[in-house]
Design a protein around this motif. Structure first.
Motif, PDB file in Angstrom:
ATOM      1  N   TYR A 216      -2.390 -11.920   4.688  1.00  0.00           N
ATOM      2  CA  TYR A 216      -1.900 -12.729   5.796  1.00  0.00           C
ATOM      3  C   TYR A 216      -2.517 -14.129   5.812  1.00  0.00           C
ATOM      4  N   LEU A 217      -3.751 -14.289   5.358  1.00  0.00           N
ATOM      5  CA  LEU A 217      -4.365 -15.607   5.321  1.00  0.00           C
ATOM      6  C   LEU A 217      -3.824 -16.474   4.191  1.00  0.00           C
ATOM      7  N   THR A 218      -3.082 -15.895   3.268  1.00  0.00           N
ATOM      8  CA  THR A 218      -2.495 -16.661   2.164  1.00  0.00           C
ATOM      9  C   THR A 218      -0.981 -16.814   2.302  1.00  0.00           C
ATOM     10  N   GLY A 219      -0.429 -16.494   3.462  1.00  0.00           N
ATOM     11  CA  GLY A 219       1.009 -16.628   3.663  1.00  0.00           C
ATOM     12  C   GLY A 219       1.797 -15.436   3.193  1.00  0.00           C
ATOM     13  N   GLY A 220       1.130 -14.357   2.786  1.00  0.00           N
ATOM     14  CA  GLY A 220       1.825 -13.144   2.357  1.00  0.00           C
ATOM     15  C   GLY A 220       1.923 -12.144   3.484  1.00  0.00           C
ATOM     16  N   ALA A 221       1.990 -10.861   3.127  1.00  0.00           N
ATOM     17  CA  ALA A 221       2.133  -9.821   4.141  1.00  0.00           C
ATOM     18  C   ALA A 221       1.642  -8.502   3.568  1.00  0.00           C
ATOM     19  N   LEU A 222       1.502  -7.521   4.469  1.00  0.00           N
ATOM     20  CA  LEU A 222       1.070  -6.174   4.118  1.00  0.00           C
ATOM     21  C   LEU A 222       2.208  -5.210   4.410  1.00  0.00           C
ATOM     22  N   TYR A 223       2.505  -4.335   3.439  1.00  0.00           N
ATOM     23  CA  TYR A 223       3.564  -3.339   3.585  1.00  0.00           C
ATOM     24  C   TYR A 223       2.957  -1.969   3.280  1.00  0.00           C
ATOM     25  N   THR A 224       3.117  -1.020   4.179  1.00  0.00           N
ATOM     26  CA  THR A 224       2.516   0.298   4.015  1.00  0.00           C
ATOM     27  C   THR A 224       3.610   1.356   3.914  1.00  0.00           C
ATOM     28  N   PHE A 225       3.347   2.377   3.085  1.00  0.00           N
ATOM     29  CA  PHE A 225       4.308   3.452   2.834  1.00  0.00           C
ATOM     30  C   PHE A 225       3.554   4.773   2.727  1.00  0.00           C
ATOM     31  N   ASN A 226       4.309   5.866   2.789  1.00  0.00           N
ATOM     32  CA  ASN A 226       3.755   7.213   2.711  1.00  0.00           C
ATOM     33  C   ASN A 226       4.177   7.867   1.399  1.00  0.00           C
ATOM     34  N   HIS A 227       3.573   7.440   0.301  1.00  0.00           N
ATOM     35  CA  HIS A 227       3.832   7.979  -1.029  1.00  0.00           C
ATOM     36  C   HIS A 227       5.288   7.810  -1.479  1.00  0.00           C
TER      37      HIS A 227
ATOM     38  N   VAL B 250       0.870  -1.174   0.000  1.00  0.00           N
ATOM     39  CA  VAL B 250       0.000   0.000   0.000  1.00  0.00           C
ATOM     40  C   VAL B 250       0.910   1.228   0.000  1.00  0.00           C
ATOM     41  N   LEU B 251       0.909   1.964  -1.096  1.00  0.00           N
ATOM     42  CA  LEU B 251       1.906   3.007  -1.321  1.00  0.00           C
ATOM     43  C   LEU B 251       1.487   4.376  -0.821  1.00  0.00           C
ATOM     44  N   SER B 252       0.250   4.546  -0.409  1.00  0.00           N
ATOM     45  CA  SER B 252      -0.211   5.847   0.072  1.00  0.00           C
ATOM     46  C   SER B 252      -0.981   5.656   1.369  1.00  0.00           C
TER      47      SER B 252
END
Length: 854
Positions: free
Chosen positions: A467-478, A451-453
């Motif tokens: 997360y339920l598929t073995g992946g992950a969430l990554y967040t950034f500020n533009h 998530v880039l914004s």
């Protein structure tokens, strides 16, 4: 035998009313009397009032010094400790004299660091998960793969109920190995001795051979199984083992891997890029496409890659090398069942489509934005498109989604939040996200969402599907700052380079007389707790398996066997099964069970169970259950697990040697942000933290709930490890204003700088002359050619290799507002969200456990 305490101290205590959630309720005051702290067998040691070099006189909270004489105040080189009010006990207990998790870990490292531990059948408990040592397979699975809460099970159910502690396993099927350890042996399916045809268990050491090798008894179903004549071998009449045992890993080793003849399709790498108006006007797509191109250029040509873009529609790209340029295929219909217009050219080997991908990536930032910038895009749209591509190709893969538009919910329910009597939780994923995640699991599609914004407060949380598929969430500020861009690049490289198993299916087996009563972790639950399916699985992911007695008592001579079989696909398409078998002894004596428990394993189990049950149960009930279970365990150990002299005196706090650190661990879990939210902790932060912690292994889980607080060397020290005194207790009392301290946790790396640090130290490490010139927040240490800078940066690199997720260094100066983040990790103190300090929690545990006995 219990491990005696090195330091035993008097505790001020007396009868007190029982409260479970005492973070929000008043406690009664102390009453006269002493409690002697006893961490071992009371009949074998004499309690001491205080450790050497410390005064045995102390002042209770709001009272007068106990005993006679004056209180000795120890001198400090850098001035007195700046003890925060959060570090003080309301009962006047000295936290420094309580059982220390730091000392427990240090003692275990002193015994096992760098040494070889042989995991044998019916063997002793292994070193702690936080201790670095070499594991050798001696016939039972390595503790890296399967770790038990206790290494001696109660013989029957009534005895197990008296322990009041869970019988459970931590299973890490694809656990990492030490560089000095041997690789798992691999056998082919046609040469491996067949396992049990009744229950499906694989061949292992626990199978007992009979009738001259013609049959074996399966410990998991207790049936006699006949061996095919092609696999027959005679047995040694004395030992009852097959003559070919040394040549077959499945008969000799606790862990091995089976290579199946059936081979599936190789995994694919799909890239989904948001090209909505919000993304195109954000100004960061050019950087993102450049990083993707640089990454793909570094990969080998055999990797299969596909590319798609999306806004309110899906755009697929035919990357066939026969075309002069890639063809865009627009899908305006985005219903649940996406119908792909073509098949050929969507996913190709990188060597055949690199030119086409380069052309598309160069064109994306130049697209003209259309529509409203505030218009949201459902995050499940690219997931459905990527899943449809993988289904059409009949292959698993990783789906990397780069999202910028505001997130919107696609699922609308008519009942509303209060439309049903079923309890709701903020942690429950929407039904649409759960069903889509299950479809990804069936196909072997692991979703990683970037998530880039920044998203609006109170909006949809997009992390359920990743997360339920073995992946992950990554967040950034533009991706505006250099640190944000560097973190994006590092995370992108790690996600693509990670070696994972696809379409993983875990089967659990346990000896006859036991059953799998629950399985907890980061996966979509199934009706049977002994069968778990995951889209992708990495070397860090750990599951907690709870066991219970079922019917007849166990046989002390045969013990108990636990087997975990993971069937998964390699990225090349090979289908393999990894088999781990752990054999433990059992006993009718409850004292044997108590003394074989390990606190760090119990902590990881409690964490996974409570975080999973937070989906359905109120958090207050979970916190109370944790305290109640631990209180009853202490009471029943006093009554059934040790000699009568230990609990004859109500002033004795009696703990098994392996559980000395359990109270501080449980207290840290109870007041964590997931179970006890604070005013400054957002819902999205709690949702992400819960998912991240659920996947941790035992070592990382212990480090999360009791971070490592390390004093950094000063300018005159050359080696960071030599200059540091070792880990300190997680309390504000450990911090001196003249020092610098590094707090190390799986998801946090924090550097605290005291107000009185010498200017020469600041120059050597930060290249600034005064503390006021040093900025707080996310930072990166400058590369300086000084001994201090080299040593500290080497230490940071070493710590980063021990955690599953990349972290950004946070710098906090003494007195800054950012110190609240540090206070959340000082788990022995009162937390900002109202959690009780360790000393008060231990006091309460002891008083309530004594009351249970009377």
């Amino acid at each position: 035998m219990d491990v005696p305490a090195a330091n035993q101290s008097p505790l001020w205590a007396g009868p007190c009313s029982s409260h479970t959630a005492f973070e929000q309720r008043p406690l009664c005051g102390p009453l006269p009397g002493f409690l002697g702290l006893n961490l071992g067998s009371p009949s074998e040691q004499t309690p001491q009032c205080s450790p050497p070099g410390r005064s045995s006189l102390w002042t209770p909270y709001g009272g007068h010094p106990a005993g006679s004489g004056s209180v000795i105040t120890p001198p400090y080189e850098d001035g007195p400790h700046q003890i925060s009010p959060n570090s003080e006990s309301r009962y006047g207990l000295d936290p420094g004299l309580l059982p220390s998790a730091v000392k427990v870990m240090a003692d275990d490292r002193a015994e096992w660091e760098g040494k070889v531990f042989v995991s044998e059948s019916f063997g002793p408990p292994p070193p702690l998960p936080t201790t670095s040592c070499i594991m050798e397979d001696g016939g039972s699975a390595s503790p890296r793969a399967i770790r038990s809460t206790t290494y001696c099970f109660p013989q029957d159910g009534p005895t197990a109920l008296l322990a009041r502690l869970p019988l459970a396993m931590l299973v890490t099927p694809l656990a990492r190995r030490n560089s000095l350890e041997k690789r798992l042996p691999v056998v082919t399916e046609d040469t491996c001795v067949s396992g049990c045809r009744r229950c499906g268990a694989s061949m292992c050491v626990a199978m007992s051979w009979q009738d001259c090798g013609q049959r074996f008894r399966c410990p998991f179903c207790d049936k006699l199984i006949e061996v095919p004549w092609q696999q027959y071998q005679p047995i040694d009449g004395v030992d009852g083992v097959r003559l070919d045992r040394d040549q077959r890993p499945e008969l000799k080793m606790g862990s091995y891997e089976v290579l199946h003849a059936l081979k599936g399709e190789a995994a694919a790498l799909l890239l989904a890029i948001d090209t909505s108006a919000a993304a195109l006007r954000g100004g960061h797509l050019e950087f993102v496409t450049q990083e993707i191109h640089t990454l793909l250029a570094s990969l080998i040509g055999d990797v299969r890659v596909g590319l798609l873009t999306y806004d309110s529609r899906i755009q697929l790209y035919d990357l066939s090398p026969a075309l002069s340029r890639p063809h865009m295929l627009v899908m305006a219909e985005t219903s649940d069942e996406l119908q792909l217009p073509v098949r050929e050219g969507l996913v190709l080997a990188l060597r055949d489509c690199m030119d086409g991908i380069t052309s598309v990536l160069q064109h994306i930032p130049q697209m003209s934005p259309e529509g409203d910038e505030s218009a949201g895009v459902p995050v499940d749209l690219p997931v459905k498109a990527g899943l449809a591509v993988l289904k059409m190709l009949a292959c698993p893969g990783k789906l990397l989604v780069f999202h910028s538009a505001p997130l919107v919910e696609t699922e609308q329910t008519s009942t509303g939040f209060f439309g049903t009597s079923k309890p709701k939780s903020i942690f429950q994923p929407p039904e649409g996200a759960t069903s889509l995640a299950e479809a990804c699991v069936h196909q072997g599609c692991g979703v990683h969402l970037f998530v880039l914004s920044p998203q609006d407060v109170g909006g949809a949380w997009p992390g359920h599907i990743p997360y339920l598929t073995g992946g992950a969430l990554y967040t950034f500020n533009h991706l505006q700052g250099d640190l944000d861009r560097e973190r994006f690049s590092r995370n992108l490289k790690c996600v693509v380079a990670a070696d994972v198993g696809y379409k993983a299916e875990l089967s659990l087996f346990v000896s006859k007389g036991m059953r799998v009563s629950g399985c907890y972790g980061l996966f979509a639950p199934r009706p049977r707790p002994d069968r778990v399916a995951m889209a992708t699985l990495d070397c860090w992911t750990t599951l907690a398996v709870e066991l219970a007695h079922d019917g007849s008592a166990l046989d002390e001579t045969r013990g108990i066997a636990i087997q975990a079989v993971l069937a998964y696909n390699k990225p090349s398409g090979e289908r393999r099964s990894r088999v781990h078998t752990l054999t433990l002894r059992c006993s009718r004596h409850l004292q044997d069970t108590f003394r074989q428990y390990q606190a760090q394993t119990l902590l990881a189990f409690y964490c996974k169970k409570m975080y999973c049950e937070a989906l359905e149960r109120p958090l207050q009930d979970l916190r109370e259950e944790l305290q109640r279970d631990l209180t009853e365990a202490l009471a029943f150990y006093r009554r059934h697990g040790c000699s009568a002299s230990a609990w004859a005196s109500s002033g004795q706090l009696v703990l098994p040697g392996g559980l000395r650190a359990l109270p501080v661990y449980v207290n840290s879990l109870r007041k964590s942000d997931v179970l006890l939210p604070g005013l400054r902790t957002s819902v999205h932060c709690r949702l992400g933290l819960r998912c991240q912690v659920l996947a941790l292994d035992a070592a990382a889980c212990a480090m999360h709930f009791y971070p490592m607080l390390v004093p950094l060397p000063l300018s005159h020290a050359v080696d960071a490890k030599e200059g540091a005194e070792g880990a300190l207790r997680c309390s504000a009392a450990s911090l001196l204003p003249g020092g610098m301290y590094l707090l190390h946790a799986p998801h946090t790396l924090l550097l605290w700088v005291g107000a009185h640090v010498l200017p020469c130290t600041l120059v050597e490490l930060f290249n600034v002359g005064c503390l006021a010139s040093l900025p707080s927040g996310e930072t990166k240490l400058p590369v300086l050619d000084t001994p201090l800078s080299v040593a500290v940066r080497s230490l940071l690199d070493a710590l980063d290799s021990e955690v599953p997720r990349l972290r950004q260094l946070l710098l906090v100066k003494q007195g800054d507002a950012g110190e609240e983040l540090l206070q959340r990790h000082l788990v022995e103190d009162k937390s900002p969200n109202g959690g009780a300090p360790y000393a008060d929690f231990l006091y309460h545990l002891h008083v309530n456990s004594v009351r249970l006995l009377h």
